[in-house]
Design a protein around this motif. Structure first.
Motif, PDB file in Angstrom:
ATOM      1  N   LEU A 164       7.034   3.873  -2.593  1.00  0.00           N
ATOM      2  CA  LEU A 164       5.628   3.582  -2.301  1.00  0.00           C
ATOM      3  C   LEU A 164       5.459   2.911  -0.940  1.00  0.00           C
ATOM      4  N   SER A 165       6.451   2.115  -0.534  1.00  0.00           N
ATOM      5  CA  SER A 165       6.213   1.272   0.648  1.00  0.00           C
ATOM      6  C   SER A 165       6.638   1.915   1.961  1.00  0.00           C
ATOM      7  N   PHE A 166       7.460   2.972   1.923  1.00  0.00           N
ATOM      8  CA  PHE A 166       7.889   3.533   3.212  1.00  0.00           C
ATOM      9  C   PHE A 166       6.733   4.224   3.920  1.00  0.00           C
ATOM     10  N   PHE A 167       5.797   4.756   3.134  1.00  0.00           N
ATOM     11  CA  PHE A 167       4.773   5.611   3.737  1.00  0.00           C
ATOM     12  C   PHE A 167       3.825   4.884   4.694  1.00  0.00           C
ATOM     13  N   PRO A 168       3.233   3.770   4.267  1.00  0.00           N
ATOM     14  CA  PRO A 168       2.375   3.072   5.241  1.00  0.00           C
ATOM     15  C   PRO A 168       3.120   2.649   6.499  1.00  0.00           C
ATOM     16  N   VAL A 169       4.384   2.266   6.339  1.00  0.00           N
ATOM     17  CA  VAL A 169       5.169   1.864   7.516  1.00  0.00           C
ATOM     18  C   VAL A 169       5.406   3.072   8.420  1.00  0.00           C
ATOM     19  N   LEU A 170       5.723   4.205   7.813  1.00  0.00           N
ATOM     20  CA  LEU A 170       5.945   5.427   8.585  1.00  0.00           C
ATOM     21  C   LEU A 170       4.699   5.785   9.399  1.00  0.00           C
ATOM     22  N   VAL A 171       3.554   5.819   8.729  1.00  0.00           N
ATOM     23  CA  VAL A 171       2.328   6.225   9.410  1.00  0.00           C
ATOM     24  C   VAL A 171       1.959   5.220  10.505  1.00  0.00           C
ATOM     25  N   GLY A 172       2.052   3.920  10.169  1.00  0.00           N
ATOM     26  CA  GLY A 172       1.711   2.890  11.143  1.00  0.00           C
ATOM     27  C   GLY A 172       2.634   2.918  12.351  1.00  0.00           C
ATOM     28  N   MET A 173       3.921   3.107  12.095  1.00  0.00           N
ATOM     29  CA  MET A 173       4.883   3.074  13.206  1.00  0.00           C
ATOM     30  C   MET A 173       4.794   4.320  14.082  1.00  0.00           C
ATOM     31  N   VAL A 174       4.496   5.482  13.484  1.00  0.00           N
ATOM     32  CA  VAL A 174       4.314   6.682  14.316  1.00  0.00           C
ATOM     33  C   VAL A 174       3.163   6.433  15.287  1.00  0.00           C
ATOM     34  N   LYS A 175       2.095   5.852  14.765  1.00  0.00           N
ATOM     35  CA  LYS A 175       0.955   5.545  15.631  1.00  0.00           C
ATOM     36  C   LYS A 175       1.331   4.501  16.678  1.00  0.00           C
ATOM     37  N   GLY A 176       2.054   3.481  16.249  1.00  0.00           N
ATOM     38  CA  GLY A 176       2.434   2.407  17.155  1.00  0.00           C
ATOM     39  C   GLY A 176       3.387   2.874  18.246  1.00  0.00           C
ATOM     40  N   LEU A 177       4.350   3.693  17.878  1.00  0.00           N
ATOM     41  CA  LEU A 177       5.331   4.162  18.864  1.00  0.00           C
ATOM     42  C   LEU A 177       4.684   5.113  19.868  1.00  0.00           C
ATOM     43  N   ARG A 178       3.556   5.709  19.459  1.00  0.00           N
ATOM     44  CA  ARG A 178       2.843   6.599  20.378  1.00  0.00           C
ATOM     45  C   ARG A 178       1.722   5.868  21.099  1.00  0.00           C
ATOM     46  N   ALA A 179       1.632   4.554  20.920  1.00  0.00           N
ATOM     47  CA  ALA A 179       0.544   3.784  21.532  1.00  0.00           C
ATOM     48  C   ALA A 179       0.619   3.711  23.066  1.00  0.00           C
ATOM     49  N   PRO A 180       1.822   3.637  23.685  1.00  0.00           N
ATOM     50  CA  PRO A 180       1.870   3.533  25.146  1.00  0.00           C
ATOM     51  C   PRO A 180       1.164   4.725  25.814  1.00  0.00           C
ATOM     52  N   ASP A 181       0.374   4.444  26.849  1.00  0.00           N
ATOM     53  CA  ASP A 181      -0.398   5.523  27.466  1.00  0.00           C
ATOM     54  C   ASP A 181       0.438   6.316  28.476  1.00  0.00           C
ATOM     55  N   ALA A 182      -0.169   7.389  28.973  1.00  0.00           N
ATOM     56  CA  ALA A 182       0.543   8.315  29.861  1.00  0.00           C
ATOM     57  C   ALA A 182       1.076   7.591  31.094  1.00  0.00           C
ATOM     58  N   MET A 183       0.289   6.627  31.604  1.00  0.00           N
ATOM     59  CA  MET A 183       0.713   5.925  32.812  1.00  0.00           C
ATOM     60  C   MET A 183       2.012   5.158  32.585  1.00  0.00           C
ATOM     61  N   GLN A 184       2.109   4.497  31.428  1.00  0.00           N
ATOM     62  CA  GLN A 184       3.326   3.719  31.167  1.00  0.00           C
ATOM     63  C   GLN A 184       4.533   4.622  30.965  1.00  0.00           C
ATOM     64  N   LEU A 185       4.293   5.790  30.381  1.00  0.00           N
ATOM     65  CA  LEU A 185       5.397   6.739  30.209  1.00  0.00           C
ATOM     66  C   LEU A 185       5.815   7.311  31.559  1.00  0.00           C
ATOM     67  N   ASP A 186       4.804   7.605  32.430  1.00  0.00           N
ATOM     68  CA  ASP A 186       5.112   8.093  33.783  1.00  0.00           C
ATOM     69  C   ASP A 186       5.939   7.072  34.558  1.00  0.00           C
ATOM     70  N   LEU A 187       5.570   5.817  34.394  1.00  0.00           N
ATOM     71  CA  LEU A 187       6.283   4.753  35.108  1.00  0.00           C
ATOM     72  C   LEU A 187       7.771   4.778  34.752  1.00  0.00           C
ATOM     73  N   LEU A 188       8.062   4.898  33.448  1.00  0.00           N
ATOM     74  CA  LEU A 188       9.466   4.958  33.031  1.00  0.00           C
ATOM     75  C   LEU A 188      10.157   6.191  33.598  1.00  0.00           C
ATOM     76  N   LYS A 189       9.377   7.285  33.708  1.00  0.00           N
ATOM     77  CA  LYS A 189       9.949   8.511  34.267  1.00  0.00           C
ATOM     78  C   LYS A 189      10.376   8.287  35.717  1.00  0.00           C
ATOM     79  N   THR A 190       9.572   7.536  36.475  1.00  0.00           N
ATOM     80  CA  THR A 190       9.950   7.305  37.871  1.00  0.00           C
ATOM     81  C   THR A 190      11.211   6.446  37.964  1.00  0.00           C
TER      82      THR A 190
END
Lengths: 288, 262
Positions: A164-190
């Motif tokens: 029962l408890s893995f699911f809310p964590v899974l959904v929340g963390m997928v959203k959280g791990l995708r929270a950084p915006d394109a600019m921050q991801l681009d910065l890491l790419k550079t």
């Protein structure tokens, strides 16, 4: 402080008043019945008094539940079979084990989903499907199958709780791990950063607010899972077993006392996670 | 031609077309440009002229669909792998969970610099952007201008040859912006880096640059490249000289020629 206490007390007062009213109304037929058999007339005040003190009321009055809870906690040694502390601990230990497994699993799955598109496509539908199967249908199977393998006690309950408890964590963390915006991801790419570096340095820290929000839901779900896991297969200890034996023998006060104990436990667990959230996010400069 | 003599940026017939649901969008069309090492080049033009897209191509964040683009004599991707440039975005984008020093340390950690080297470089660039003593502060404790300076320090920390800046002062007020422009020129003089700078402010472009690239939209293209005759040493007052006004005028003419005012 007074500002927040007053509305809460008002709501509690209203609930207790409604509860007493309902107790009188629901327990009155039995009181009248008994009186008729004994051949006596009950005045209204006698009737009301009787509905408050029945041994097996349809709906126990609040003070009866409070008394049941109090004697359950303090009335005997904690090792006694009637002790709510003992039963509560049995359920709590399964809850915490299940929560640890569930949260760990949820985080691990979320990381793999975010890091790999194949996992995203293949795993997410199953995770969602898993939650559409009623836990009450799965719990007995898990217990029976594991028991046939010789695994009993805490582990099967923890697994159901984790389910029962893995699911809310899974959904929340997928959203959280995708929270950084394109600019921050681009910065890491550079910086020519690797995926793992991006995960450790950016995605995981950025997901913390989402993690804690989902952990609060997950720990409450863990408790529900542990209690449900105690219902089938004749468990003899735990709050779930207490609920079940209460309903077998019509011990309504016992049922309500166990319910209240579970509610208090849940509130306590959520409060602890909330406190942890405050401390961690403040330390990380992300408090809102 | 040896690697060290190659121009910092060299573009030949560079085009970039985005395929969208409404048909192709020509973000860049036949861009030819050579930027020598140590140049301060500004890209100016209205939105949609491709100035940011071109800078992103140089940083290998976008890839041209046609043409040749060399950075330090290498392909843009290869240059990125060799960490040839630092990139400054319009927003500072500092991590709230890291201190200012921690934020500047980020690229150094990723690139695997030893710990003492990290500390030394953080101190060095903090001084370079005039933020000495602010290393232990968190981003929210700093003003917008200071945050942007910290993000410049972050881009400078690993000592790349090229500094790419995408409207870095666009979100700041004019007074702060003037000061940062002045500091940026000093920093450029001290470090000798090649700077690519995107802006939509004519005075900013003229004040900062040795080379001004005027661009216009639909399709994104270069309409004029102006070699500035201003000296490298530039006090803010230079903006009132006839020479400055003349260059500004030429930029404005270039923008007009590209129908940028329509």
């Amino acid at each position: 402080m007074m500002r927040s206490v007053l509305p809460v007390l008002t709501v509690v007062g209203v609930i207790v008043a409604l509860w007493y009213g309902a107790a009188v109304w629901m327990n009155a037929p039995w009181a009248r019945d008994q009186a008729a058999r004994a051949g006596v007339e009950l005045s209204l005040s006698e009737l009301v008094a009787d509905t408050m003190v029945q041994e097996r009321p349809v709906l126990p009055a609040p003070h009866q539940v409070a008394e049941g809870l109090w004697t359950g906690v303090t009335g005997q040694k904690v090792t006694s079979k009637r002790s709510l502390v003992r039963h509560g601990w049995v359920t709590l230990s399964a809850t915490l084990a299940g929560f640890a497994i569930g949260a760990g699993l949820g985080i691990a799955l979320a990381v793999s989903i975010v890091q790999s598109r194949a996992m995203d496509l293949s795993l997410m539908p199953w995770a969602i499907a898993s939650q559409t199967v009623p836990i009450l249908a799965i719990a007995p199977m898990v217990i029976v199958v594991l028991a046939s393998l010789g695994i009993k006690g805490l582990i099967p309950k923890a697994i159901i709780s984790a389910y029962l408890s893995f699911f809310p964590v899974l959904v929340g963390m997928v959203k959280g791990l995708r929270a950084p915006d394109a600019m921050q991801l681009d910065l890491l790419k550079t910086y020519n950063a690797s995926g793992i570096q991006g995960l450790w340095k950016l995605r995981l820290p950025a997901s913390m607010p989402y993690l804690f929000a989902s952990l609060k839901v997950a720990i409450a779900a863990s408790l529900v899972g542990a209690i449900v896991a105690e219902l089938p297969a004749g468990a003899t200890s735990g709050l779930g077993a207490r609920l079940l034996s209460g309903s077998y023998y019509g011990q309504t006060i016992q049922i309500w006392a166990a319910l209240m104990a579970a509610a208090i436990l849940a509130a306590g667990l959520v409060a602890i996670v909330g406190l942890l959230e405050k401390v961690v996010l403040r330390k990380m400069g992300m408090a809102r | 031609m040896s690697l060290h003599e190659a121009p910092a940026i060299e573009a030949k017939e560079v085009s970039l077309t985005f395929e969208t649901a409404d048909g192709p969008v020509h973000a860049l069309s036949d861009v030819n440009l050579t930027v020598a090492r140590g140049d301060f080049v500004s890209f100016i033009g209205p939105s949609g002229c491709g100035k940011t897209t071109f800078l992103r191509c140089v940083a290998a964040l976008e890839h041209p669909t046609e043409g040749l683009l060399r950075v330090n004599g290498l392909s843009a991707d290869e240059a990125r792998r060799r960490r040839a440039f630092g990139y400054v975005f319009q927003a500072a984008g500092l991590y709230p969970w890291r201190t200012i020093a921690g934020n500047i340390r980020l690229p150094l950690e990723i690139m695997g610099f030893p710990r003492e080297e990290q500390d030394r470089r953080v101190e060095e660039v903090l001084e370079l952007v005039d933020l000495k003593g602010f290393g232990r502060k968190y981003p929210w404790q700093l003003s917008g201008g200071m945050q942007q300076r910290a993000s410049i320090a972050r881009a400078l920390s690993f000592d790349a040859d090229i500094l790419l800046m995408d409207e870095p002062f666009g979100a700041l007020d004019e007074i702060v912006r003037d000061r940062l422009n002045e500091e940026l020129l000093k920093l450029w003089a001290r470090t000798g880096k090649t700077i690519g700078f995107v802006t939509h402010s004519i005075p900013e472009a003229v004040y900062l640059s040795t080379k001004i690239v005027v661009m216009s939209p639909r399709p994104g293209r270069i309409t004029d490249v102006i070699e500035s005759s201003l000296p490298r040493e530039r006090p803010l007052e230079i903006r009132d000289t006839p020479e400055f006004i003349e260059i500004s005028h030429r930029v404005r003419e270039g923008l007009r020629a590209g129908h940028s005012y329509e």
